[in-house]
Design an enzyme around this catalytic site. Sequence first.
Site, PDB file in Angstrom:
ATOM      1  N   PRO A 215      51.004 -15.962  18.129  1.00 47.35           N
ATOM      2  CA  PRO A 215      50.707 -14.542  18.285  1.00 47.35           C
ATOM      3  C   PRO A 215      49.365 -14.319  18.970  1.00 47.35           C
ATOM      4  CG  PRO A 215      51.058 -15.101  15.962  1.00 47.35           C
ATOM      5  CD  PRO A 215      51.162 -16.355  16.731  1.00 47.35           C
ATOM      6  N   GLY A 218      49.005 -13.381  24.509  1.00 46.35           N
ATOM      7  CA  GLY A 218      49.182 -12.606  25.732  1.00 46.35           C
ATOM      8  C   GLY A 218      50.604 -12.582  26.263  1.00 46.35           C
ATOM      9  N   LYS A 219      51.589 -12.775  25.402  1.00 45.65           N
ATOM     10  CA  LYS A 219      52.978 -12.787  25.875  1.00 45.65           C
ATOM     11  C   LYS A 219      53.401 -11.389  26.338  1.00 45.65           C
ATOM     12  CE  LYS A 219      54.404 -14.551  21.962  1.00 45.65           C
ATOM     13  NZ  LYS A 219      53.079 -14.727  21.346  1.00 45.65           N
ATOM     14  N   THR A 220      53.139 -10.397  25.497  1.00 44.13           N
ATOM     15  CA  THR A 220      53.483  -9.035  25.876  1.00 44.13           C
ATOM     16  C   THR A 220      52.732  -8.626  27.140  1.00 44.13           C
ATOM     17  OG1 THR A 220      53.680  -8.579  23.521  1.00 44.13           O
ATOM     18  CG2 THR A 220      53.644  -6.687  24.986  1.00 44.13           C
ATOM     19  N   HIS A 434      25.483 -24.373  -3.821  1.00 47.22           N
ATOM     20  CA  HIS A 434      26.828 -24.715  -3.369  1.00 47.22           C
ATOM     21  C   HIS A 434      26.876 -24.798  -1.836  1.00 47.22           C
ATOM     22  CE1 HIS A 434      31.359 -24.372  -3.775  1.00 47.22           C
ATOM     23  NE2 HIS A 434      31.192 -24.055  -2.497  1.00 47.22           N
ATOM     24  N   GLU A 435      26.336 -23.775  -1.188  1.00 45.06           N
ATOM     25  CA  GLU A 435      26.402 -23.750   0.283  1.00 45.06           C
ATOM     26  C   GLU A 435      25.526 -24.837   0.896  1.00 45.06           C
ATOM     27  OE1 GLU A 435      28.661 -22.218   1.815  1.00 45.06           O
ATOM     28  OE2 GLU A 435      29.283 -21.082   0.051  1.00 45.06           O
ATOM     29  N   ASP A 512      37.786 -24.595  -1.585  1.00 44.90           N
ATOM     30  CA  ASP A 512      37.406 -25.907  -1.052  1.00 44.90           C
ATOM     31  C   ASP A 512      38.382 -26.966  -1.544  1.00 44.90           C
ATOM     32  OD1 ASP A 512      35.186 -24.641  -0.059  1.00 44.90           O
ATOM     33  OD2 ASP A 512      33.896 -25.224  -1.735  1.00 44.90           O
TER      34      ASP A 512
HETATM   35  P1  ADP Z   1      51.291 -11.506  22.061  1.00 51.73           P
HETATM   36  O1  ADP Z   1      52.336 -10.626  22.632  1.00 51.73           O
HETATM   37  O2  ADP Z   1      51.308 -12.893  22.610  1.00 51.73           O
HETATM   38  O3  ADP Z   1      51.243 -11.511  20.580  1.00 51.73           O
HETATM   39  P2  ADP Z   1      49.612  -9.611  23.332  1.00 51.73           P
HETATM   40  O4  ADP Z   1      50.060  -9.746  24.728  1.00 51.73           O
HETATM   41  O5  ADP Z   1      50.158  -8.455  22.588  1.00 51.73           O
HETATM   42  O6  ADP Z   1      49.883 -10.929  22.529  1.00 51.73           O
HETATM   43  O7  ADP Z   1      48.023  -9.573  23.317  1.00 51.73           O
HETATM   44  C1  ADP Z   1      47.301  -8.597  22.654  1.00 51.73           C
HETATM   45  C2  ADP Z   1      46.062  -8.240  23.416  1.00 51.73           C
HETATM   46  O8  ADP Z   1      45.170  -9.349  23.480  1.00 51.73           O
HETATM   47  C3  ADP Z   1      46.328  -7.872  24.841  1.00 51.73           C
HETATM   48  O9  ADP Z   1      46.609  -6.524  24.969  1.00 51.73           O
HETATM   49  C4  ADP Z   1      45.024  -8.248  25.533  1.00 51.73           C
HETATM   50  O10 ADP Z   1      44.084  -7.209  25.411  1.00 51.73           O
HETATM   51  C5  ADP Z   1      44.553  -9.421  24.746  1.00 51.73           C
HETATM   52  N1  ADP Z   1      44.950 -10.680  25.380  1.00 51.73           N
HETATM   53  C6  ADP Z   1      45.776 -11.604  24.855  1.00 51.73           C
HETATM   54  N2  ADP Z   1      45.914 -12.643  25.686  1.00 51.73           N
HETATM   55  C7  ADP Z   1      45.191 -12.378  26.778  1.00 51.73           C
HETATM   56  C8  ADP Z   1      44.946 -13.073  28.005  1.00 51.73           C
HETATM   57  N3  ADP Z   1      45.492 -14.261  28.251  1.00 51.73           N
HETATM   58  N4  ADP Z   1      44.140 -12.496  28.915  1.00 51.73           N
HETATM   59  C9  ADP Z   1      43.582 -11.294  28.659  1.00 51.73           C
HETATM   60  N5  ADP Z   1      43.772 -10.598  27.548  1.00 51.73           N
HETATM   61  C10 ADP Z   1      44.563 -11.116  26.592  1.00 51.73           C
HETATM   62 ZN    ZN Z   2      32.509 -23.988  -0.853  1.00 46.38          ZN
HETATM   63 MG    MG Z   3      53.414  -9.268  21.501  1.00 43.50          MG
END
Ligand code: ADP
Ligand code: ZN
Ligand code: MG
Length: 628
Positions: A215, A218-220, A434-435, A512
């Site tokens: 996810p 940038g597929k969409t 801890h940190e 952890d």
């Molecule tokens: P997907 O469909 O893979 O889940 P999206 O295409 O919806 O991801 O990406 C969400 C947003 O993140 C886009 O609208 C853009 O602003 C940014 N983004 C994601 N990938 C790219 C990329 N390769 N180059 C530039 N912007 C990107």
């Molecule tokens: Zn820790």
């Molecule tokens: Mg998408």
Amino acid sequence: MKISWRTVLLWILPILFIGFFLWQGTFATATSTIGNNTASTRMTYGRFLEYLDTNRVISVDLYESGRTAIVQAVDPELENRIQRLRVDLPSNSPDLIAKLRDSNISFDIHPLRNDGAIWGLLGNLIFPFLLIAALFFLFRRSSNIPGGPGQAMSFGKSRARFQMEAKTGITFDDVAGIDEAKEELQEVVTFLKQPERFTAVGAKIPKGVLLVGPPGTGKTLLAKAIAGEAGVPFFSISGSEFVEMFVGVGASRVRDLFKKAKENAPCLIFIDEIDAVGRQRGAGIGGGNDEREQTLNQLLTEMDGFEGNTGIIIIAATNRPDVLDSALMRPGRFDRQVIVDAPDFKGRIGILDVHARNKKLAPEVSIEAIARRTPGFSGADLANLMNEAAILTARRRKEAITMLEVDDAVDRVVAGMEGTPLVDSKSKRLIAYHEVGHAIVGTLLKDHDPVQKVTLIPRGQAQGLTWFTPNEEQGLTTKAQLLARISGALGGRAAEEEIFGYDEVTTGAGGDLQQVAEMARQMVTRFGMSDLGPLSLESPGGEVFLGGGLMNRVEYSEKVATRIDDQVRGIVEHAHQIAKQIMRENREVIDRLVDLLIERETINGEEFRQIVAEYTHVPEKEQFVPQL
Ligand code: ADP
Ligand code: ZN
Ligand code: MG
């Protein structure tokens, strides 16, 4: 429940009729009122004549062709107060007017209120008219559906669930960091723009392309860019929108979508999350899902139904290609797969450049430095990061985004909202130990990623955080690195134990320990990094409800299971000893670092290393420097 128009009609008709009679009733009374001069009290005609004779009448207004009069008269019995009285007159009283004139009483004759009558008439007509219109509308609607009235409401038809964008306005320039995918898809643009080039030599234009990737990569965006570059309309629908409660609705949506697309060819159809409909048929718990299967079948039919050269190209996106039905991947359907992966260092620079275009950056901000700080970020994460930085800048009333805002934004995107720091207390001291425990193990083990910073400012769920700079780009991880990571993750708990004693350890190490268990187990069962030898004993499991098999085959015997547990325990115990030893040997510098951390809330990695180096040898780390 199935709501049919017949049911709706059965309810609406009585309501309309009741409304009709109520409405009529109102108008019937409204038209009979006399102007605004309605007098409440009545007076007999005889009494009126008596009043006239005794000169008690001041004025007379005649209505309804002289059949009713409103009389103003003084009443001596009521201290000469003026009264308004209503009198019914005999239909024939010609001498009354003469009498009024003689006695010098002001009188007036009012005509029938015609406008009222017209409104009344209209009012009486409006309801029947509405009723008829409503009935007409209802019958027309219901007869639209095959099968006639009484069918389920036309869900699939009337609600267009897909979006159409005539122009996406997005070009390949807006997409960065996924150059291989872009190159592959360049061809699709040509298919859409100049199909002749392919058809002329007898080539069949492919119909479908499947974009595969996690996810936010940038597929969409890529699909929109293709439509934008080719200058064709962009139809999009999400796979989940096909799947409805009603069997057949999804299929009818698919039909609608393709029908609309054919009318607008050449165009691009984008089906997001195709795994929602395209899952392996008949897989998973509970057998098949009729609705989903019908939808998928319809999709396959539609894809087969048009020739490759009609100018429609379908692009689908998924992050789970493994669960897709193999029929979808057959030649002639989504036979091309394009991997859209998370960007590497260079890719991140490209994406950051795209999203820095419309933002005001201070000159000292280095895109490269941001890219180095953000391994594992997807394109969407980077876009979000730049936007968060801009918001922070605006909130701080600065002119331009500086590295400070970018750093805060990274922390925020990774670890969540910043909380308010604790006041100095025993528990703050414990968190500090801890940190520092994590950080000092990370600093002193040669194979551990270097510390980037240690902070006591809470973020998200965490009360304190130690950040490391991961050595992302090399890809493979060695056994020594995994062991160092396990020790580092145990550093927090080890510090609690060594400084406060075993009885005082806290729940803060829960996260952890979970990581530790996971890493150690994988070393044994997946990577062959234990005395059990190079055996792969577990495969990364697929969830059964996503189409994997119902039973994950257990790949080892009961006896081996015991040995796995022993090995895992051995690894963790060993790493724990290393961490505890580091605590014991470096108590002095740990105390100093904790005091500094409580005072300052944050220590950066460089300073941390310098302070530790005053007390002991800090190993040099092989740090991968990304090449441009
Ligand atoms: P997907 O469909 O893979 O889940 P999206 O295409 O919806 O991801 O990406 C969400 C947003 O993140 C886009 O609208 C853009 O602003 C940014 N983004 C994601 N990938 C790219 C990329 N390769 N180059 C530039 N912007 C990107
Ligand atoms: Zn820790
Ligand atoms: Mg998408």
